[in-house]
Motif scaffolding. Structure first.
Motif, PDB file in Angstrom:
ATOM      1  N   LEU A  67      -8.428   7.294  -5.916  1.00  0.00           N
ATOM      2  CA  LEU A  67      -8.452   8.135  -4.726  1.00  0.00           C
ATOM      3  C   LEU A  67      -7.194   7.953  -3.889  1.00  0.00           C
ATOM      4  N   ALA A  68      -6.693   6.716  -3.815  1.00  0.00           N
ATOM      5  CA  ALA A  68      -5.492   6.453  -3.019  1.00  0.00           C
ATOM      6  C   ALA A  68      -4.318   7.280  -3.510  1.00  0.00           C
ATOM      7  N   LEU A  69      -4.201   7.410  -4.830  1.00  0.00           N
ATOM      8  CA  LEU A  69      -3.112   8.202  -5.387  1.00  0.00           C
ATOM      9  C   LEU A  69      -3.238   9.669  -4.975  1.00  0.00           C
ATOM     10  N   ALA A  70      -4.452  10.211  -5.068  1.00  0.00           N
ATOM     11  CA  ALA A  70      -4.666  11.613  -4.695  1.00  0.00           C
ATOM     12  C   ALA A  70      -4.495  11.828  -3.195  1.00  0.00           C
ATOM     13  N   LEU A 107       5.774   8.775 -12.292  1.00  0.00           N
ATOM     14  CA  LEU A 107       5.880   7.315 -12.188  1.00  0.00           C
ATOM     15  C   LEU A 107       4.519   6.640 -12.341  1.00  0.00           C
ATOM     16  N   SER A 108       3.470   7.291 -11.875  1.00  0.00           N
ATOM     17  CA  SER A 108       2.137   6.679 -11.974  1.00  0.00           C
ATOM     18  C   SER A 108       1.707   6.475 -13.425  1.00  0.00           C
ATOM     19  N   PHE A 109       2.301   7.235 -14.344  1.00  0.00           N
ATOM     20  CA  PHE A 109       1.920   7.156 -15.754  1.00  0.00           C
ATOM     21  C   PHE A 109       2.748   6.145 -16.536  1.00  0.00           C
ATOM     22  N   VAL A 110       3.578   5.361 -15.888  1.00  0.00           N
ATOM     23  CA  VAL A 110       4.396   4.377 -16.612  1.00  0.00           C
ATOM     24  C   VAL A 110       3.547   3.453 -17.484  1.00  0.00           C
ATOM     25  N   PRO A 111       2.408   2.909 -16.993  1.00  0.00           N
ATOM     26  CA  PRO A 111       1.575   2.095 -17.903  1.00  0.00           C
ATOM     27  C   PRO A 111       1.089   2.866 -19.123  1.00  0.00           C
ATOM     28  N   VAL A 112       0.836   4.169 -18.956  1.00  0.00           N
ATOM     29  CA  VAL A 112       0.391   4.979 -20.096  1.00  0.00           C
ATOM     30  C   VAL A 112       1.528   5.149 -21.089  1.00  0.00           C
ATOM     31  N   TYR A 113       2.755   5.396 -20.603  1.00  0.00           N
ATOM     32  CA  TYR A 113       3.897   5.492 -21.502  1.00  0.00           C
ATOM     33  C   TYR A 113       4.061   4.202 -22.305  1.00  0.00           C
ATOM     34  N   LEU A 114       3.968   3.070 -21.602  1.00  0.00           N
ATOM     35  CA  LEU A 114       4.136   1.777 -22.280  1.00  0.00           C
ATOM     36  C   LEU A 114       3.050   1.568 -23.326  1.00  0.00           C
ATOM     37  N   MET A 127      -3.983  -0.769 -11.625  1.00  0.00           N
ATOM     38  CA  MET A 127      -4.357  -0.596 -10.222  1.00  0.00           C
ATOM     39  C   MET A 127      -3.215  -0.902  -9.260  1.00  0.00           C
ATOM     40  N   PRO A 128      -2.555  -2.067  -9.342  1.00  0.00           N
ATOM     41  CA  PRO A 128      -1.465  -2.308  -8.385  1.00  0.00           C
ATOM     42  C   PRO A 128      -0.306  -1.338  -8.550  1.00  0.00           C
ATOM     43  N   TRP A 129      -0.046  -0.923  -9.796  1.00  0.00           N
ATOM     44  CA  TRP A 129       1.034   0.035 -10.012  1.00  0.00           C
ATOM     45  C   TRP A 129       0.691   1.376  -9.350  1.00  0.00           C
ATOM     46  N   ALA A 130      -0.526   1.867  -9.543  1.00  0.00           N
ATOM     47  CA  ALA A 130      -0.931   3.135  -8.937  1.00  0.00           C
ATOM     48  C   ALA A 130      -0.886   3.053  -7.413  1.00  0.00           C
ATOM     49  N   LEU A 131      -1.340   1.942  -6.852  1.00  0.00           N
ATOM     50  CA  LEU A 131      -1.308   1.780  -5.397  1.00  0.00           C
ATOM     51  C   LEU A 131       0.128   1.730  -4.886  1.00  0.00           C
ATOM     52  N   GLY A 132       1.011   1.078  -5.635  1.00  0.00           N
ATOM     53  CA  GLY A 132       2.417   1.020  -5.230  1.00  0.00           C
ATOM     54  C   GLY A 132       3.059   2.394  -5.210  1.00  0.00           C
ATOM     55  N   ILE A 133       2.794   3.205  -6.229  1.00  0.00           N
ATOM     56  CA  ILE A 133       3.345   4.559  -6.264  1.00  0.00           C
ATOM     57  C   ILE A 133       2.765   5.397  -5.137  1.00  0.00           C
ATOM     58  N   ALA A 134       1.480   5.214  -4.852  1.00  0.00           N
ATOM     59  CA  ALA A 134       0.856   5.947  -3.741  1.00  0.00           C
ATOM     60  C   ALA A 134       1.551   5.617  -2.421  1.00  0.00           C
ATOM     61  N   MET A 135       1.857   4.346  -2.213  1.00  0.00           N
ATOM     62  CA  MET A 135       2.533   3.955  -0.987  1.00  0.00           C
ATOM     63  C   MET A 135       3.944   4.524  -0.910  1.00  0.00           C
ATOM     64  N   LEU A 136       4.628   4.586  -2.043  1.00  0.00           N
ATOM     65  CA  LEU A 136       5.978   5.150  -2.054  1.00  0.00           C
ATOM     66  C   LEU A 136       5.964   6.637  -1.695  1.00  0.00           C
ATOM     67  N   MET A 137       4.897   7.339  -2.074  1.00  0.00           N
ATOM     68  CA  MET A 137       4.836   8.762  -1.757  1.00  0.00           C
ATOM     69  C   MET A 137       4.740   9.007  -0.255  1.00  0.00           C
ATOM     70  N   ILE A 138       4.029   8.154   0.458  1.00  0.00           N
ATOM     71  CA  ILE A 138       3.882   8.367   1.903  1.00  0.00           C
ATOM     72  C   ILE A 138       4.839   7.501   2.705  1.00  0.00           C
ATOM     73  N   SER A 139       5.733   6.798   2.027  1.00  0.00           N
ATOM     74  CA  SER A 139       6.692   5.953   2.730  1.00  0.00           C
ATOM     75  C   SER A 139       7.741   6.812   3.431  1.00  0.00           C
ATOM     76  N   ALA A 140       8.535   6.177   4.274  1.00  0.00           N
ATOM     77  CA  ALA A 140       9.600   6.877   5.003  1.00  0.00           C
ATOM     78  C   ALA A 140      10.970   6.615   4.392  1.00  0.00           C
ATOM     79  N   ILE A 141      11.009   6.059   3.191  1.00  0.00           N
ATOM     80  CA  ILE A 141      12.313   5.754   2.605  1.00  0.00           C
ATOM     81  C   ILE A 141      13.011   7.052   2.192  1.00  0.00           C
ATOM     82  N   PRO A 142      14.313   7.150   2.418  1.00  0.00           N
ATOM     83  CA  PRO A 142      15.041   8.351   1.978  1.00  0.00           C
ATOM     84  C   PRO A 142      15.278   8.300   0.468  1.00  0.00           C
TER      85      PRO A 142
END
Length: 250
Positions: free
Chosen positions: A110-113, A151-158, A174-189
């Protein structure tokens, strides 16, 4: 006669219909990926998300080329992105791995969505803003939805290239998906296409690279996608440095 009156009498021109049709195809591709995931056809499921990403990259450019931009098309594009790059990847990852988690597997999906939806809502809310520091400098805020899905599918590619079930374990996914979710809503340019410039002397090499990339996608798609994801992640700190440099220039 006003354009609105002309459209009411004469109908919608086909050129205005084409971009929205491509957007709908992207939405359907994302949902078809979920259908393949339900059947356990993981390679096909990922492929449909990639197809959705290609279509998503086409619709806006075709709309600008045909001068067929509309508020309806912009709203439809955002809804399509939420489904194709937020909901669909979240469900694919859940069916593939996260449903094995003793707790919080569904929460991670859900966090990813949700983060994808929040990112798009932030983007839409700032479209008419007078001051957008990242956009004015040629950057985006956070990683875009299609890139986040890829990027969320990197474990699937591997998993697909190594057949090692370690990459399918929920405590890896799980941690990978949560990390990508955070990057999507982050303020990094992050780099956007408008911030990338090619020298004229590099044009032939760039075209050759596109051809080689296409060949690599056909012959070794998962290794190629892994390489693209690695390059994207490596580019993130360079994007931060480039944006800081632009800021210093005023």
């Amino acid at each position: 006669m006003p354009d609105s009156e002309r459209r009411r009498i004469g109908g919608i021109p086909l050129r205005a219909f084409a971009p929205n049709a491509i957007t709908i195809l992207a939405l359907c591709s994302g949902l078809t990926g979920v259908r393949f995931a339900i059947d356990g056809e993981w390679a096909a499921a990922i492929t449909m998300i990639i197809v959705a990403g290609v279509l998503d990259g086409m619709d806006g450019r075709i709309a600008r080329l045909l001068r067929a931009q509309s508020k309806f098309g912009a709203e439809l594009d955002s809804l399509s992105d939420v489904i194709a790059f937020g909901v669909a990847p979240a469900m694919i990852l859940f069916f593939w791995s996260l449903d094995e988690a003793p707790k919080f597997g569904w929460t991670a999906a859900l966090a990813l969505a949700v983060c994808c939806a929040l990112r798009l809502a932030r983007f839409n809310s700032r479209m008419d803003a007078d001051f957008q520091p990242h956009k004015s400098a040629g950057f985006m805020t956070g990683i875009p939805a299609p890139a986040g899905a890829g990027l969320s599918f990197v474990p699937v590619y591997l998993w697909l290239v190594t057949d090692n079930d370690l990459f399918r374990q929920w405590y890896v996914v799980m941690p990978w998906a949560l990390g990508i979710a955070m990057l999507m809503i982050s303020a990094i340019p992050t780099y956007s296409w408008s911030s990338i410039r090619l020298r004229r002397s590099w044009r032939i090499f760039a075209l050759a690279g596109v051809g080689l990339f296409g060949a690599a996608m056909v012959t070794a798609p998962w290794w190629t996608l892994l390489a693209v994801c690695a390059l994207y992640m490596i580019a993130l700190p360079f994007g931060l440095a480039s944006y800081a440099k632009v800021r210093r220039r005023g």
